[in-house]
Design a protein around this motif. Structure first.
Motif, PDB file in Angstrom:
ATOM      1  N   PRO A 177       0.790  -1.238   0.000  1.00 33.37           N
ATOM      2  CA  PRO A 177       0.000   0.000   0.000  1.00 33.37           C
ATOM      3  C   PRO A 177       0.820   1.285   0.000  1.00 33.37           C
ATOM      4  O   PRO A 177       0.496   2.223  -0.733  1.00 33.37           O
ATOM      5  N   ILE A 178       1.885   1.356   0.791  1.00 34.97           N
ATOM      6  CA  ILE A 178       2.657   2.601   0.849  1.00 34.97           C
ATOM      7  C   ILE A 178       3.314   2.893  -0.494  1.00 34.97           C
ATOM      8  O   ILE A 178       3.225   4.010  -1.026  1.00 34.97           O
ATOM      9  N   ALA A 179       3.971   1.879  -1.076  1.00 38.19           N
ATOM     10  CA  ALA A 179       4.601   2.076  -2.385  1.00 38.19           C
ATOM     11  C   ALA A 179       3.558   2.413  -3.441  1.00 38.19           C
ATOM     12  O   ALA A 179       3.788   3.256  -4.317  1.00 38.19           O
ATOM     13  N   ASN A 234      -2.771  -0.375   6.750  1.00 39.29           N
ATOM     14  CA  ASN A 234      -3.025  -0.395   5.306  1.00 39.29           C
ATOM     15  C   ASN A 234      -4.398   0.191   4.997  1.00 39.29           C
ATOM     16  O   ASN A 234      -4.568   0.980   4.065  1.00 39.29           O
ATOM     17  N   PHE A 235      -5.378  -0.214   5.797  1.00 36.52           N
ATOM     18  CA  PHE A 235      -6.734   0.291   5.602  1.00 36.52           C
ATOM     19  C   PHE A 235      -6.797   1.782   5.923  1.00 36.52           C
ATOM     20  O   PHE A 235      -7.456   2.561   5.230  1.00 36.52           O
ATOM     21  N   THR A 236      -6.090   2.183   6.978  1.00 40.04           N
ATOM     22  CA  THR A 236      -6.029   3.596   7.349  1.00 40.04           C
ATOM     23  C   THR A 236      -5.499   4.438   6.194  1.00 40.04           C
ATOM     24  O   THR A 236      -6.085   5.456   5.813  1.00 40.04           O
ATOM     25  N   LEU A 237      -4.373   4.019   5.637  1.00 40.44           N
ATOM     26  CA  LEU A 237      -3.754   4.753   4.534  1.00 40.44           C
ATOM     27  C   LEU A 237      -4.700   4.884   3.351  1.00 40.44           C
ATOM     28  O   LEU A 237      -4.871   5.971   2.778  1.00 40.44           O
ATOM     29  N   LEU A 238      -5.320   3.780   2.981  1.00 31.17           N
ATOM     30  CA  LEU A 238      -6.159   3.791   1.785  1.00 31.17           C
ATOM     31  C   LEU A 238      -7.479   4.516   2.029  1.00 31.17           C
ATOM     32  O   LEU A 238      -8.054   5.093   1.105  1.00 31.17           O
ATOM     33  N   HIS A 239      -7.951   4.503   3.258  1.00 28.88           N
ATOM     34  CA  HIS A 239      -9.129   5.315   3.594  1.00 28.88           C
ATOM     35  C   HIS A 239      -8.820   6.798   3.367  1.00 28.88           C
ATOM     36  O   HIS A 239      -9.634   7.539   2.800  1.00 28.88           O
ATOM     37  N   GLU A 240      -7.634   7.224   3.788  1.00 36.45           N
ATOM     38  CA  GLU A 240      -7.262   8.628   3.616  1.00 36.45           C
ATOM     39  C   GLU A 240      -7.045   8.971   2.143  1.00 36.45           C
ATOM     40  O   GLU A 240      -7.386  10.067   1.692  1.00 36.45           O
ATOM     41  N   VAL A 241      -6.485   8.038   1.386  1.00 35.01           N
ATOM     42  CA  VAL A 241      -6.381   8.240  -0.061  1.00 35.01           C
ATOM     43  C   VAL A 241      -7.784   8.389  -0.656  1.00 35.01           C
ATOM     44  O   VAL A 241      -8.014   9.195  -1.566  1.00 35.01           O
TER      45      VAL A 241
END
Length: 334
Positions: A27-29, A77-84
């Protein structure tokens, strides 16, 4: 009619396939490949409200995502993609118009971003591999949590999109509390929701580790209101994975209320693109001649599509691809 699910799928589909694949695996990459900056911040000093799941923030004007790391857990991972998801929604006029018409736009945008995050970390292809054409079962939920890089909430949300009306839940056996839950459908009045206790004496609490069940059951809320469900459940030492459905997906009633092992059809499920304009997943039995599935819009297989692309040669009167005809005569007769 536009729905949260259709907006989430459309927004995710606008991301290039190779970038979606990278996001699902790393997810980060993947997020950085979209041109966003990812910042880890152990102690966030502000949080978004409206029931959002995430320990994170996003700043659309700076294309920046900030998150609180959760070592040893897939939750970040879910946190990051929620913010995206928030950044993507801010740039999507159709979604913004739809949200403006909701009774509670703040809550709906959080749920929309949850669904975007889930679709990114759990691609449709992964769901197809695990669930196939269904019916969805609790074992599918357990498998998805095990094999994916997604958190429990993301897996529940992803699988709930395969329900017509019901809930997908993960229950903590030690506390007898619903740890994660995702809902689908408008018929639900009483349902398992995150943070609520499993009703006292509920049959799921008697499910032994390693056991599975498919049966008629129910859910009670704190006011003892009841809703009946068909339930597929499987238990481990720590968790109970459960799918609650308003509809009898597993043929339980055929067994007079007894437990029925869910069966899955062997019909093919493939993505097709038809000349009529339809593009999407299709389930069914292929044409015995060409081996292609029939289009659900126009009803054609590849035989009929090819036939319509042919015309009679004005000299030999044989069917010939239209592109081969010049002045109505095929290349073999010219």
């Amino acid at each position: 009619m536009s729905t949260r699910h259709t907006h989430a799928r459309r927004i995710v589909a606008n991301i290039a396939a190779d970038k979606r694949a990278l996001i699902a695996g790393n997810p980060i990459a993947g997020i950085e490949s979209l041109g966003y900056t990812v910042v880890a911040e152990a102690a966030l000093t502000s949080k978004r409200g409206a029931g959002g799941w995430c320990d994170g923030l996003s700043f659309a004007e700076h294309n920046t995502v900030i998150y609180a790391p959760t070592p040893g857990s897939n939750r970040q991972n879910f946190t990051l993609l929620h913010e995206v998801g928030h950044i993507l929604v801010e740039d999507d006029d159709s979604a913004l118009v739809w949200l403006a018409d909701r009774d509670n736009p703040e809550r709906e945008v959080e749920r929309l971003c949850d669904e975007i995050a889930s679709a990114l970390v759990v691609p449709e292809e992964m769901l197809d591999d695990i669930v196939g054409i269904g019916p969805l079962t609790a074992m599918d939920l357990k498998t998805l949590v095990t094999v994916s890089s997604a958190s429990g909430p993301a897996c529940a949300i992803a699988l709930a999109t395969r329900l017509s009306s019901g809930a997908v839940a993960i229950i903590d056996r030690a506390t007898e509390i619903v740890a994660h839950s995702a809902l689908c459908g408008d018929e639900l009045q009483v349902y398992p929701w995150r943070g609520t206790n499993v009703p006292a004496g509920h049959p799921l609490l008697r499910l032994a580790a390693g056991a599975a069940t498919t049966t008629r059951s129910y859910w009670l809320d704190r006011w003892d209101r009841r809703q009946d469900y068909y339930v597929s459940a499987v238990a481990t030492e720590k968790r109970i994975y459960a799918v609650f459905s308003i509809n009898d997906l597993w043929g339980v009633d055929r067994f007079h209320g007894g437990q029925a092992p869910p069966t899955k059809s062997n019909a093919l499920r493939r993505e097709i693109r038809c000349r009529c304009g339809f593009r999407g997943p299709v389930t069914g039995w292929p044409c015995p001649e060409c081996g292609h599935l029939y289009c659900p819009e126009c009803g054609d297989c590849d035989c009929q599509r090819r036939a319509r692309m042919q015309e009679l040669c004005g000299s030999c009167f044989c069917l010939t691809p239209a592109v081969d005809l010049v002045g109505g005569i095929c290349s073999g007769c010219r």
